[in-house]
Design a protein around this motif. Sequence first.
Motif, short mmCIF file in Angstrom:
data_model
loop_
_atom_site.label_atom_id
_atom_site.label_comp_id
_atom_site.label_asym_id
_atom_site.label_seq_id
_atom_site.Cartn_x
_atom_site.Cartn_y
_atom_site.Cartn_z
N ALA A 263 51.69 50.49 22.45
CA ALA A 263 53.10 50.15 22.25
C ALA A 263 53.41 48.76 22.78
O ALA A 263 54.11 47.97 22.12
N LEU A 264 52.91 48.43 23.96
CA LEU A 264 53.19 47.12 24.53
C LEU A 264 52.50 46.01 23.74
O LEU A 264 53.07 44.93 23.54
N VAL B 296 52.42 58.25 16.37
CA VAL B 296 53.19 59.25 17.10
C VAL B 296 54.50 59.47 16.34
O VAL B 296 55.25 58.51 16.09
N PRO B 297 54.81 60.70 15.94
CA PRO B 297 56.03 60.93 15.14
C PRO B 297 57.27 61.05 16.02
O PRO B 297 57.21 61.47 17.18
N HIS B 298 58.40 60.69 15.45
CA HIS B 298 59.71 60.90 16.07
C HIS B 298 60.73 60.85 14.95
O HIS B 298 60.61 60.01 14.05
N LEU C 107 60.50 53.28 14.70
CA LEU C 107 59.81 52.19 14.05
C LEU C 107 58.31 52.26 14.32
O LEU C 107 57.88 52.33 15.47
N HIS C 108 57.54 52.28 13.24
CA HIS C 108 56.09 52.19 13.30
C HIS C 108 55.69 50.88 12.61
O HIS C 108 55.68 50.80 11.39
N TYR C 109 55.40 49.88 13.39
CA TYR C 109 55.10 48.55 12.86
C TYR C 109 53.71 48.54 12.24
O TYR C 109 52.77 49.09 12.82
N PRO C 110 53.51 47.88 11.07
CA PRO C 110 54.50 47.10 10.30
C PRO C 110 55.16 47.88 9.16
O PRO C 110 55.83 47.27 8.33
N SER D 77 63.93 52.28 17.86
CA SER D 77 63.07 52.18 19.01
C SER D 77 61.64 52.26 18.53
O SER D 77 61.37 52.79 17.44
N LEU D 78 60.70 51.77 19.32
CA LEU D 78 59.31 51.57 18.90
C LEU D 78 58.42 52.74 19.30
O LEU D 78 58.51 53.24 20.42
N PHE D 79 57.53 53.13 18.37
CA PHE D 79 56.55 54.18 18.63
C PHE D 79 55.15 53.68 18.29
O PHE D 79 54.98 52.89 17.35
#
Length: 430
Positions: A51-52, A295-297, A303-306, A284-286
């Motif tokens: 994530a980071l 990871v689902p949410h 957000l799952h980049y890209p 928010s980022l996952f």
Amino acid sequence: MRSKGFVARAGSRLELEGKPFRFAGPNVYWLGLDENVDGIAWPTEFRVRDALDTALEMGATVVRSHTLGASQGHPLSIMPEPDRYNEEALRRVDFAIREAAARGLRLIVPLVCNWSYYHGGRSTFASWRGLEDPLSFYADPEIKETFKRYIAMLLTRMNTLTGRAYRDDPTILAWELGNELNDAPAEWVREMAVHIKDLDRNHLVAHGKQFELDRDKLGIEELDILDVHYYPADADALARDAADTAAAGKVYLCGEYGWTEDGLEAFLERAEKDGNVAGTLFWSLFPHADDAGYVPHYDGFSLHYPGTGVSPDYERRCLALRSHAYRMSGRDVPACLVPEAPAISSAAERVAFRGVVGAARYTVEKSTRGAAGPWTAVFDARPADHDMPWQDPTRAHGTRTWYRVRALAPDGAAGAWSEPFESEPFTPRG
């Protein structure tokens, strides 16, 4: 006097070593305690790092994370019961802070939550006192003292991985009194801000609420930052609230906004051009999952980049957020990261590999004649998606097979091939 390396306030602006400091980035609320994989659990080191690293690739210089501070009432939280602290939970916070520091990222850390989520909140403190009204969090003297002791414990915590107390760590940009404390009385905000400043002369103190500026807090001397959240992202409200905050000599921050909604481009452009806006943080980022996929949410703003495997509009928004983060901090927008080689972990019934940062698509190839090839494509630039791991529809029963995979950036730049992975002959079930 504030030590060197800390983000400081100069009137209504932020500075770092005497230079203007503006930023954009994500909320990554689960860094200290997660709810998204097999129930409530501490996130794995891989998910934190992924994530980071993704935030960094998206141009972030700041990350806001609730559960690095707002973590009360669950057995795995920082404070499971009043005045009882969970050392293992704190070690997870130690790890996240160290990893953020290693990447040059700054952290905004809320200390409690307005809502009764899995990581606790105002109602947790009230329930410990046998009180049903969450507003007693602000009025009950014993609750206030419990919260103050919690704050003192956290600020004076010695990070077991860095040897540095949290209050002495410039990785932390600001302590936020709480997430969306919509009903907080001004007297309580002042009392808690004073408490933090008495313990920690290095860090800034923030306070915020949903949807609108908390204007009766603008005159609190000990408060540095006012935080407003927007759902939907509203460019006019952003400009109005930022101007009012700056007029009061405080720093304005958009701590959350809905990036999936209409008006995103206008919102980002207004923030970039408005010097009264210190920073923006999307919700928010996952990260990638530990085995394969993401990871689902499911809150409508995950957000799952890209985002290549979702829709062209989703990917366009992801890349717009990336460009925005670079522009907010005064940097040119670079080419997308060339992804590193994934590592295949299994290829029995499905080809499984962890996702890698910056990957929009993956090409999977196979060989039935050994690790040297020749290779044929199974999936050619297939978008990353939630169906991972992927089943090879061309695989023959009883055939020994080697696989390799490489990742491609959103602009098509291809990374290196993985090491070939030999799979045992496949025999279908049943």
